[in-house]
Design a protein around this motif. Structure first.
Motif, PDB file in Angstrom:
ATOM      1  N   ALA A 101      -3.165  14.643  16.654  1.00  0.00           N
ATOM      2  CA  ALA A 101      -2.271  14.956  17.753  1.00  0.00           C
ATOM      3  C   ALA A 101      -1.438  13.672  18.074  1.00  0.00           C
ATOM      4  O   ALA A 101      -0.129  13.792  18.586  1.00  0.00           O
ATOM      5  N   ALA A 123      11.773  25.507  17.041  1.00  0.00           N
ATOM      6  CA  ALA A 123      10.832  24.628  17.379  1.00  0.00           C
ATOM      7  C   ALA A 123      10.045  24.078  16.170  1.00  0.00           C
ATOM      8  O   ALA A 123       9.811  24.941  15.137  1.00  0.00           O
ATOM      9  N   GLU A 124       9.509  22.732  16.277  1.00  0.00           N
ATOM     10  CA  GLU A 124       8.815  22.189  14.794  1.00  0.00           C
ATOM     11  C   GLU A 124       7.879  21.318  15.449  1.00  0.00           C
ATOM     12  O   GLU A 124       8.168  20.361  16.482  1.00  0.00           O
ATOM     13  N   THR A 125       6.839  20.925  14.694  1.00  0.00           N
ATOM     14  CA  THR A 125       5.986  19.872  14.915  1.00  0.00           C
ATOM     15  C   THR A 125       5.818  19.186  13.685  1.00  0.00           C
ATOM     16  O   THR A 125       5.575  19.774  12.542  1.00  0.00           O
ATOM     17  N   ARG A 161      10.431  12.806  12.830  1.00  0.00           N
ATOM     18  CA  ARG A 161      11.007  13.583  13.759  1.00  0.00           C
ATOM     19  C   ARG A 161      12.588  13.549  13.776  1.00  0.00           C
ATOM     20  O   ARG A 161      12.867  12.888  12.997  1.00  0.00           O
ATOM     21  N   SER A 203       8.468  13.942  22.634  1.00  0.00           N
ATOM     22  CA  SER A 203       7.626  14.990  22.065  1.00  0.00           C
ATOM     23  C   SER A 203       7.275  16.018  23.212  1.00  0.00           C
ATOM     24  O   SER A 203       7.110  15.542  24.349  1.00  0.00           O
ATOM     25  N   GLY A 204       7.404  17.123  22.661  1.00  0.00           N
ATOM     26  CA  GLY A 204       7.281  18.370  23.922  1.00  0.00           C
ATOM     27  C   GLY A 204       8.361  18.705  24.679  1.00  0.00           C
ATOM     28  O   GLY A 204       8.462  19.586  25.587  1.00  0.00           O
ATOM     29  N   GLU A 232      12.092  20.950  20.377  1.00  0.00           N
ATOM     30  CA  GLU A 232      12.767  22.286  20.475  1.00  0.00           C
ATOM     31  C   GLU A 232      14.163  22.077  20.696  1.00  0.00           C
ATOM     32  O   GLU A 232      14.540  21.510  21.477  1.00  0.00           O
ATOM     33  N   GLU A 263       5.445  11.947  13.889  1.00  0.00           N
ATOM     34  CA  GLU A 263       6.209  10.979  14.432  1.00  0.00           C
ATOM     35  C   GLU A 263       7.396  10.225  13.756  1.00  0.00           C
ATOM     36  O   GLU A 263       8.725  10.345  14.264  1.00  0.00           O
ATOM     37  N   ALA A 302       1.475  13.322  15.948  1.00  0.00           N
ATOM     38  CA  ALA A 302       2.387  14.255  16.036  1.00  0.00           C
ATOM     39  C   ALA A 302       3.559  14.589  17.046  1.00  0.00           C
ATOM     40  O   ALA A 302       3.394  13.948  18.075  1.00  0.00           O
ATOM     41  N   TRP A 303       4.478  14.939  16.468  1.00  0.00           N
ATOM     42  CA  TRP A 303       5.765  14.949  17.540  1.00  0.00           C
ATOM     43  C   TRP A 303       6.214  16.417  17.602  1.00  0.00           C
ATOM     44  O   TRP A 303       6.186  17.120  16.532  1.00  0.00           O
ATOM     45  N   THR A 304       6.569  17.162  18.723  1.00  0.00           N
ATOM     46  CA  THR A 304       7.161  18.498  18.727  1.00  0.00           C
ATOM     47  C   THR A 304       8.550  18.601  19.327  1.00  0.00           C
ATOM     48  O   THR A 304       8.797  17.768  20.440  1.00  0.00           O
TER      49      THR A 304
END
Length: 154
Positions: A30, A91-93, A99, A133-134, A37, A96, A33-35
């Motif tokens: 995690a 939205a995508e995860t 991204r 992220s987020g 939207e 990083e 990871a980058w999320t």
């Protein structure tokens, strides 16, 4: 008094620490990871005045395309449809390092027989995606105009 040895097998040290190892592995993944939207609205501009007013209404089922270029140079094409509130969301995860860097959002079509003309011939919106992220990026509202403007708009 001496107690009798238990007949149950003793769990191995690995099994005792399995939940902790699973948590640490998930946390490590995690962290990299980058999320992101992207969301926006699509509205029928009933009076074709390029302003959202009380006579206008959202368009359910309108199609929007979003094209994004990632930091690693990959091009990703998304397609979304608006919900009953006229809102579309992408939205995508991803890692990083991959991204989104910049994106282009544009309306594709409206399936409402009375409101099918794009409100602006150049209604695509290009933007740099520099959110952490987020977080999410809100795109300006896309407008469609009716083929026949009602008389009460004059």
């Amino acid at each position: 008094m001496a107690t009798a040895p238990s007949s149950l097998p003793r769990p191995s040290l690995f099994l005792l620490h399995l939940p902790l190892l699973t948590f640490l592995l998930a946390a490590a993944l995690a962290a990299d990871a980058w999320t992101g939207e992207i969301h926006g609205r699509v509205v029928c501009d009933v009076c074709a005045d390029s302003a959202i007013g009380p006579e206008d209404h959202v368009l359910k089922g309108a199609e929007v395309a979003v094209l994004c270029i990632t930091k690693s140079g990959e091009v990703i094409n998304y397609q979304a449809f608006t919900n009953s509130k006229g809102i579309y969301t992408i939205a995508e995860t991803m890692p990083e390092s991959d991204r989104w860097d910049s994106c282009l959002a544009r309306p594709i079509s409206s399936f409402h027989h009375h409101c099918t003309r794009r409100g602006d011939a150049h209604s695509a919106v290009k933007f740099t995606y520099n959110k952490q992220s987020g977080n999410s990026h809100s795109v300006k509202t896309f407008l469609y105009k009716p083929t026949n403007v009602p008389l009460y708009c004059s």
